[in-house]
Structures are given as C-alpha cells and as structure tokens.
Design a protein around this motif. Structure first.
Motif, PDB file in Angstrom:
ATOM      1  N   LYS A   1     -11.404  -7.981  -6.360  1.00 39.41           N
ATOM      2  CA  LYS A   1     -11.113  -7.820  -7.341  1.00 39.41           C
ATOM      3  C   LYS A   1     -11.488  -7.257  -9.006  1.00 39.41           C
ATOM      4  O   LYS A   1     -11.674  -8.375  -9.432  1.00 39.41           O
ATOM      5  CB  LYS A   1      -9.271  -6.999  -7.393  1.00 39.41           C
ATOM      6  CG  LYS A   1      -9.156  -6.291  -8.438  1.00 39.41           C
ATOM      7  CD  LYS A   1      -8.731  -4.889  -8.112  1.00 39.41           C
ATOM      8  CE  LYS A   1      -8.279  -3.838  -8.777  1.00 39.41           C
ATOM      9  NZ  LYS A   1      -8.424  -2.814  -8.236  1.00 39.41           N
TER      10      LYS A   1
ATOM     11  N   THR B   1      -2.014  -6.290  -3.804  1.00 41.97           N
ATOM     12  CA  THR B   1      -3.155  -5.952  -2.637  1.00 41.97           C
ATOM     13  C   THR B   1      -2.258  -5.888  -1.408  1.00 41.97           C
ATOM     14  O   THR B   1      -3.028  -4.395  -0.688  1.00 41.97           O
ATOM     15  CB  THR B   1      -3.943  -6.604  -2.238  1.00 41.97           C
ATOM     16  OG1 THR B   1      -3.668  -7.548  -2.115  1.00 41.97           O
ATOM     17  CG2 THR B   1      -4.920  -6.538  -4.088  1.00 41.97           C
TER      18      THR B   1
ATOM     19  N   ARG C   1       0.137  -2.813  -1.751  1.00 44.06           N
ATOM     20  CA  ARG C   1      -1.190  -1.614  -2.106  1.00 44.06           C
ATOM     21  C   ARG C   1      -0.659  -0.911  -3.180  1.00 44.06           C
ATOM     22  O   ARG C   1      -1.341  -0.435  -3.712  1.00 44.06           O
ATOM     23  CB  ARG C   1      -1.324  -0.281  -1.171  1.00 44.06           C
ATOM     24  CG  ARG C   1      -2.052  -1.014   0.056  1.00 44.06           C
ATOM     25  CD  ARG C   1      -2.595   0.490   0.918  1.00 44.06           C
ATOM     26  NE  ARG C   1      -3.218   1.266   0.319  1.00 44.06           N
ATOM     27  CZ  ARG C   1      -4.026   2.458   0.920  1.00 44.06           C
ATOM     28  NH1 ARG C   1      -3.151   2.834   2.207  1.00 44.06           N
ATOM     29  NH2 ARG C   1      -4.479   3.190   0.244  1.00 44.06           N
TER      30      ARG C   1
ATOM     31  N   GLU D   1      -5.086  -1.664  -5.648  1.00 47.76           N
ATOM     32  CA  GLU D   1      -5.968  -1.665  -4.374  1.00 47.76           C
ATOM     33  C   GLU D   1      -7.379  -2.314  -4.968  1.00 47.76           C
ATOM     34  O   GLU D   1      -7.951  -2.046  -6.380  1.00 47.76           O
ATOM     35  CB  GLU D   1      -6.976   0.346  -4.585  1.00 47.76           C
ATOM     36  CG  GLU D   1      -5.752   1.133  -4.546  1.00 47.76           C
ATOM     37  CD  GLU D   1      -5.233   1.442  -3.025  1.00 47.76           C
ATOM     38  OE1 GLU D   1      -5.781   0.211  -1.718  1.00 47.76           O
ATOM     39  OE2 GLU D   1      -4.224   1.911  -2.468  1.00 47.76           O
TER      40      GLU D   1
ATOM     41  N   LYS E   1     -10.953  -6.372   3.698  1.00 52.40           N
ATOM     42  CA  LYS E   1      -9.997  -5.626   3.294  1.00 52.40           C
ATOM     43  C   LYS E   1      -9.287  -6.416   3.807  1.00 52.40           C
ATOM     44  O   LYS E   1      -8.910  -7.852   3.958  1.00 52.40           O
ATOM     45  CB  LYS E   1     -10.869  -5.554   5.288  1.00 52.40           C
ATOM     46  CG  LYS E   1     -11.503  -3.987   5.465  1.00 52.40           C
ATOM     47  CD  LYS E   1     -11.718  -3.605   6.453  1.00 52.40           C
ATOM     48  CE  LYS E   1     -11.989  -2.211   6.096  1.00 52.40           C
ATOM     49  NZ  LYS E   1     -13.653  -2.096   7.002  1.00 52.40           N
TER      50      LYS E   1
ATOM     51  N   ASP F   1      -6.282  -2.367   9.717  1.00 53.43           N
ATOM     52  CA  ASP F   1      -6.284  -2.466   8.240  1.00 53.43           C
ATOM     53  C   ASP F   1      -5.247  -1.194   6.975  1.00 53.43           C
ATOM     54  O   ASP F   1      -5.415  -0.426   7.400  1.00 53.43           O
ATOM     55  CB  ASP F   1      -7.695  -1.440   8.496  1.00 53.43           C
ATOM     56  CG  ASP F   1      -8.267  -1.094   7.218  1.00 53.43           C
ATOM     57  OD1 ASP F   1      -7.989  -1.708   5.720  1.00 53.43           O
ATOM     58  OD2 ASP F   1      -9.173  -1.214   6.474  1.00 53.43           O
TER      59      ASP F   1
ATOM     60  N   THR G   1      -6.072   0.139   4.344  1.00 50.38           N
ATOM     61  CA  THR G   1      -6.038   0.804   3.987  1.00 50.38           C
ATOM     62  C   THR G   1      -6.260   2.459   4.782  1.00 50.38           C
ATOM     63  O   THR G   1      -6.289   2.961   4.355  1.00 50.38           O
ATOM     64  CB  THR G   1      -8.125   0.893   3.066  1.00 50.38           C
ATOM     65  OG1 THR G   1      -8.622   0.531   4.044  1.00 50.38           O
ATOM     66  CG2 THR G   1      -7.939   0.395   2.270  1.00 50.38           C
ATOM     67  N   LYS G   2      -6.237   1.917   5.971  1.00 51.30           N
ATOM     68  CA  LYS G   2      -5.582   3.557   6.914  1.00 51.30           C
ATOM     69  C   LYS G   2      -4.485   3.670   6.944  1.00 51.30           C
ATOM     70  O   LYS G   2      -4.326   4.967   7.377  1.00 51.30           O
ATOM     71  CB  LYS G   2      -6.600   3.000   8.331  1.00 51.30           C
ATOM     72  CG  LYS G   2      -7.673   2.252   8.745  1.00 51.30           C
ATOM     73  CD  LYS G   2      -8.676   3.627   8.899  1.00 51.30           C
ATOM     74  CE  LYS G   2     -10.021   3.032   8.631  1.00 51.30           C
ATOM     75  NZ  LYS G   2     -10.578   1.876   9.029  1.00 51.30           N
TER      76      LYS G   2
ATOM     77  N   PRO H   1       0.150   4.565   1.591  1.00 51.70           N
ATOM     78  CA  PRO H   1       0.997   3.539   1.040  1.00 51.70           C
ATOM     79  C   PRO H   1       2.457   3.428   0.615  1.00 51.70           C
ATOM     80  O   PRO H   1       3.089   2.807   0.132  1.00 51.70           O
ATOM     81  CB  PRO H   1       0.504   3.076  -0.798  1.00 51.70           C
ATOM     82  CG  PRO H   1      -0.587   4.925  -0.574  1.00 51.70           C
ATOM     83  CD  PRO H   1      -0.872   5.359   0.812  1.00 51.70           C
TER      84      PRO H   1
END
Lengths: 214, 377
Positions: free
Chosen positions: B9, B46, B49, B52, B57, B64, B66-67, B70
C-alpha cells in the motif's frame, strides 16, 4: 386615540395581518429547510463545492432586503409569491451553514466506528451524523426564523400583507398607533417562535448529548 | 483463517506497506506492534477494507475479500477503535445491538444478546442498558465498545489500540478481561498496540513491524529470548525503561515489581460504598484492611452482589483467597505463586503485615523483560 383603544377597534385588522405574517414566515422557513438541509448534507459529501456555495449564500445575505424585493417585484410581480421567494432566499444561509458545520464537526471517531462496523453511507448519515448534528441544525432554523419574522415586515411594501402593512401605513400617515400595532406583535411573535424552537431543540437533542456537546 | 499475500500500500510516493505476507490461525490472538508509522494500523484496516491495498490479496477462510461487499464483510468482523467511538446518541443497549439491528435480527434476540454480553463484563443489564455513553467511565465505555464488536458473534475481532487512552489500572483490568473473553468465545483477534507490555501479556503471536515490513513474527516467549533485530531489542528495553526505575542485575525482590497504588478499604466499609468505589475505578476487587492497617483479605464485586446486603459492613464477605508474599521475597518466588494462583494478582505485604503493593501479570511481564535487557543500555 390611545394604543389600547386603537387595538380594540382595529382588532380584526391586526389579527388578519398577524395571521398573514405567520403564513409568510412559516412558508419561507419551511421552503428554506427543504432546500438547505439536503443541500447542506450534499455539500458535506462534496467539500470542494462547499466553499463556493457557502460564499454565494453569504453574498445573497448581504444584498439589502429592499433591493431584493424590488427585483422580485420586477420579475414576479406583487403579492405573496415574490415576498416568499425573497424571504426563502434569506432563510437559507443560517440553516445551510449550520447543517454543513454540524455534520462536518461530528467527531471522526463516530464515523470511523460506523463505517468499521458495517454501516452504509446512508445509515451512517441517518443513524449517526444527523442525530448528532441535529441540535446545531435546529439552532440554524431558530436563527433564520427570528430574523425572517422581522424581515417579513418589508413584504408589506410589495403587497404581500402581514404586519408590515400596518407599519408602512403608519409610517406614511404619521400614525404611531399603526406602527406600534405592527411592530409589537412582530416582536412578540419573534420571541415566541424563538422560545418554541428552543424547546423543540431541547426535546430533539438525544439524552446522551445533553449537557455536553460532542 | 486470515491470510495476507504480498500486500502493498502506498500513498503517492510514500510506501506504507511493502509486500507483506503472513497467516493468522483460527482462535489466535495476534498483536501487531512497532514504532509509529510502521504500518500496523494500515495492516489492520486492510482486513475490513477500510483501506484497500494497491497490490496483493487477503483471504479470510480461503475467500478473497475483494470479491465481497465491503459493508457485508465489515458486519462479520468486529471492530474496536482507540477513541472508542460509541454513538453518543444511542443508549448502551442500542450501541451494543447496533450490528445485530443492521443485520435485522428480531428484537427479542437483540435484547438477549445485550443481556448476555453485559453479563460477560459484570455490568448488570438493568443498571446499565439504558445509560448513555457520556454517563459511563472511560473503562466502562471501552467495555461496551468491545461488546459492540462481539454482538453479532463475528469470528474475527480487530482492535486498534483499544486501551491506549485508558489509565494504566483500567488498562490492566481490560486486558485481563479481553484475554478471558477471547479464551471463552474462541475468537480470532488482531490487536494493534505500541505498548510492548501489552503485547507480551496478551499475544499468542506478536508481529513486529517497521517501515512497512514485518521484522519478526513469533510468540512472546520466543521474541523475549530471541529478538529478531536490534530494533526489537531496543524497542523492548525502551518500553521497559519507561515503566520502571531500572534495577539492573542485582537480586530482585517482590517489592521491585509491585505497584504501590492499591485501593484499600477498612473492613468496616459498607457494601454500597465499596461497589461505588469499584465502579468508579473500574476494578472488580478491593484489598480490605483491619483497623490497625494490617492486611485482612480481599472482597470481590461478585461476592458483594451475591451475598452482600445494602448498608452492611463488608467484614463478613472478605476472603483470603488471594496469595500474599513478603516484600523481601525473591521475585521468582512471587512470580511462581502468581502463575499458579487463580487470581490475576498477588498481594505484597510489609514485615508488619500492612499492605505494600500488588503484583499483576502485567507487572510480571514487565519484570521479565527487564531482567533480560535491563543492562542493554
């Protein structure tokens, strides 16, 4: 003729104008609220525009009421409509500014917590930010109301009626009774509305926020 | 359970996290520690979330994150922050049940959850549920903050320096409570702190970070024996020097590690005043002394609640369950006694049987560190 005799004989005329005055104030404050609160909330989400919009609203505030009424007279004509349009414009700024600062000044720890535990932006707004900012927003409404009551006396000039009618009549005929019959109810109305909205503010402030503002 | 894979990040040119990878097992108490700006809070955020990553990952239970949505994700992860962040416009009950209500649990269930959770931290429902946060002490507020995170029974709890703003006594009590809650409810906890004592006394695993990288990931014992880098060593000894007056390597006695600020009450105290005192100081037991100041025993809030009557003296409720040691007893003996004891502290007595102080598990952890690195500087 003394003021008391005058009041007794012109009771109906004073009452009629008082009611019209309350209508003018009520409608313009209501419209002011409907415009300012959503706009204020929108500005907290788009801070870059906030400076510009608040400056614009501030500028409107500095234009003398007579000038604005004159414009309204030319653009819209006589009667209640132009008066309400002008008074609404003047009602906007205090409510807008207090909505904006009230919500902006909600402590970051509350919004971070609300996001962190899984509130959507709307839930954060309605469950956390607005309740916490509510006392500030209502203070804005109170400020607007008090001075719209006095500005509404100008509306008499463009045929909108209200307590201003009595005052202008009195001024043009050198009749103190008429002036006082317009001015005194107007002052009392301002005091009463101030008190009522103050009370509303107390009732609507969540118990956890009373005493110490956070 | 939680797996970081090459997480990076940066904000503009500034890299906050540099290619971080690690794995946290289910039920593990993991403490992220390091100097300020090391990236520990960013790492924590993170996971739900709030931040981000630019790269890499994160998987929770193989999925995962990010799928996932949030908002939904955050509702399944408890979150406690340093500023507590209890909603001032909501009562204690509403604050605790806020996530269950977002998840549209039935009313009755929300109420049961609140009742059960308040029991967990010894704050009676009737007395506390309808208070507002501003009517609670700092320690009580953060207890409610922890309960809010627990309310929807999330398997994972994230805690961002939760006890950083509390006074040391309250912090000790809350550390003890959170450790017990974690054992009881088998939560996976990720905890950020800059206080090594706190890390040592809470963690199953400590992750030490510096400049956006993990320097060492190890159990507290291992980190104490084998600090992986000079910075860890200095961080440890700095922390320890702050906390005491540096006794070097001479023989250490119980008195060297005791804290002398002890809440003492005479045995003639009334039950109600004791309860008041305990709740104002956020402790759940008091040391009771005789008229001549000698040690009599301790009294716990549970005992008073179970058997006490309003207005009665506490003398009958005092027990001698807590182990005592003399102030000139060797530190090692005192620690052994503390470790084998049921309670979270031992009482240190002067030769004339008056109370000198007490040793908590935290003061013990501090002492251990000092014995190891007291001479480093």
């Amino acid at each position: 003729m003394s003021l008391i005799e005058f009041s007794l004989s012109s009771y109906n005329e004073v009452l009629k104008n008082l009611i019209r005055h309350v209508e003018l104030v009520g409608i313009s404050i209501l419209l002011g609220i409907l415009i300012s609160i959503p706009l204020g909330i929108f500005l907290t989400r788009h801070k870059r525009m906030a400076g510009l919009v608040l400056a614009l609203a501030g500028t409107i505030q500095t234009i003398p009421g007579l000038v604005m009424l004159g414009f309204a007279l030319i653009l819209i004509g006589i009667g209640m409509l132009p008066a309400i349009a002008v008074l609404t414009l003047y009602a906007i700024l205090p409510i807008l500014r207090n909505t904006y600062t009230g919500i902006t000044e909600v402590d970051k720890s509350y919004t971070e917590a609300s996001r962190g535990i899984g509130m959507t932006n709307m839930q954060t707004l309605f469950k956390v930010e607005i309740p916490i900012a509510l006392p500030t927003i209502i203070t804005g409404i109170r400020l607007s109301t008090v001075y719209i009551v006095s500005w509404a006396t100008l509306a008499g000039l463009i045929g909108a009626g209200g307590l201003g009618d009595l005052i202008w009549t009195g001024l043009s005929t050198y009749n103190t009774n008429y002036i006082l019959a317009g001015a005194i109810p107007s002052a009392i109305l301002a005091l009463i509305l101030n008190g009522l909205i103050g009370l509303l503010e107390k009732i609507l402030t969540p118990r956890g926020l009373r005493g110490s503002r956070v | 359970m939680i797996k970081f894979e090459n997480i990076s990040k940066s904000y503009g040119q500034t890299a906050i996290l540099k290619n971080i990878s690690f794995e946290i097992k289910q039920g593990e108490f993991v403490v992220l520690i390091g100097p300020s700006g090391c990236g520990k809070t960013t790492t924590l955020k993170t996971i739900n979330r709030l931040i981000e990553p630019n790269d890499g990952k994160i998987f929770i239970n193989g999925k995962d994150i990010t799928k996932e949505n949030p908002v939904e994700l955050r509702r399944t992860i408890g979150y406690v922050i340093q500023q507590i962040g209890l909603f001032p416009n909501m009562t204690v009950e509403q604050n605790i049940s806020v996530v269950p209500r977002l998840l549209k649990y039935p009313k009755q269930k929300c109420k049961e959850i609140v009742q059960d959770l308040l029991k967990l931290v010894d704050m009676p429902y009737e007395e506390n549920a309808h208070k507002y946060p501003s009517e609670l002490s700092g320690g009580q507020q953060q207890r409610i903050g922890v309960l809010r995170a627990l309310a929807a029974s999330p398997p994972i709890i994230l805690m961002d320096e939760p006890f950083g703003a509390l006074d040391p006594l309250t912090r000790d009590t809350l550390q003890e409570e959170i450790k017990q809650i974690q054992k009881k409810l088998k939560k996976t906890i990720v905890f950020v702190t800059h206080d090594m004592d706190e890390a040592l006394s809470l963690a199953d695993t400590i992750i030490f970070m510096d400049k956006g990288k993990i320097i060492q990931m190890a159990s507290p014992e291992e980190m104490l024996q084998n600090p992986g880098a000079p910075i860890i060593k200095s961080f440890l000894s700095k922390q320890i020097d702050n906390g005491s007056n540096g006794n070097g390597s001479q023989k250490l006695f119980a008195e060297d590690f005791m804290r002398t600020k002890v809440l003492k009450v005479p045995k003639t105290s009334r039950t109600l005043e004791c309860i008041k005192l305990m709740s104002s100081r956020d402790v759940n037991s008091l040391v009771v002394i005789n008229e001549d100041d000698t040690y009599l025993g301790t009294v716990t809030i549970e005992k008073i609640k179970e058997q006490g009557q309003p207005g009665k003296e506490i003398a009958d409720l005092v027990t001698a369950e807590v182990i005592t040691v003399g102030r000139k007893e060797a530190a090692q003996v005192a620690f052994d006694k503390l470790l084998s004891s049921e309670s979270s502290y031992v009482i240190v007595l002067n030769d004339n049987q008056t109370v000198a102080g007490l040793i908590t598990r935290t003061s013990m952890a501090k002492a251990l560190g000092e014995a190891l690195w007291g001479e480093v500087q």
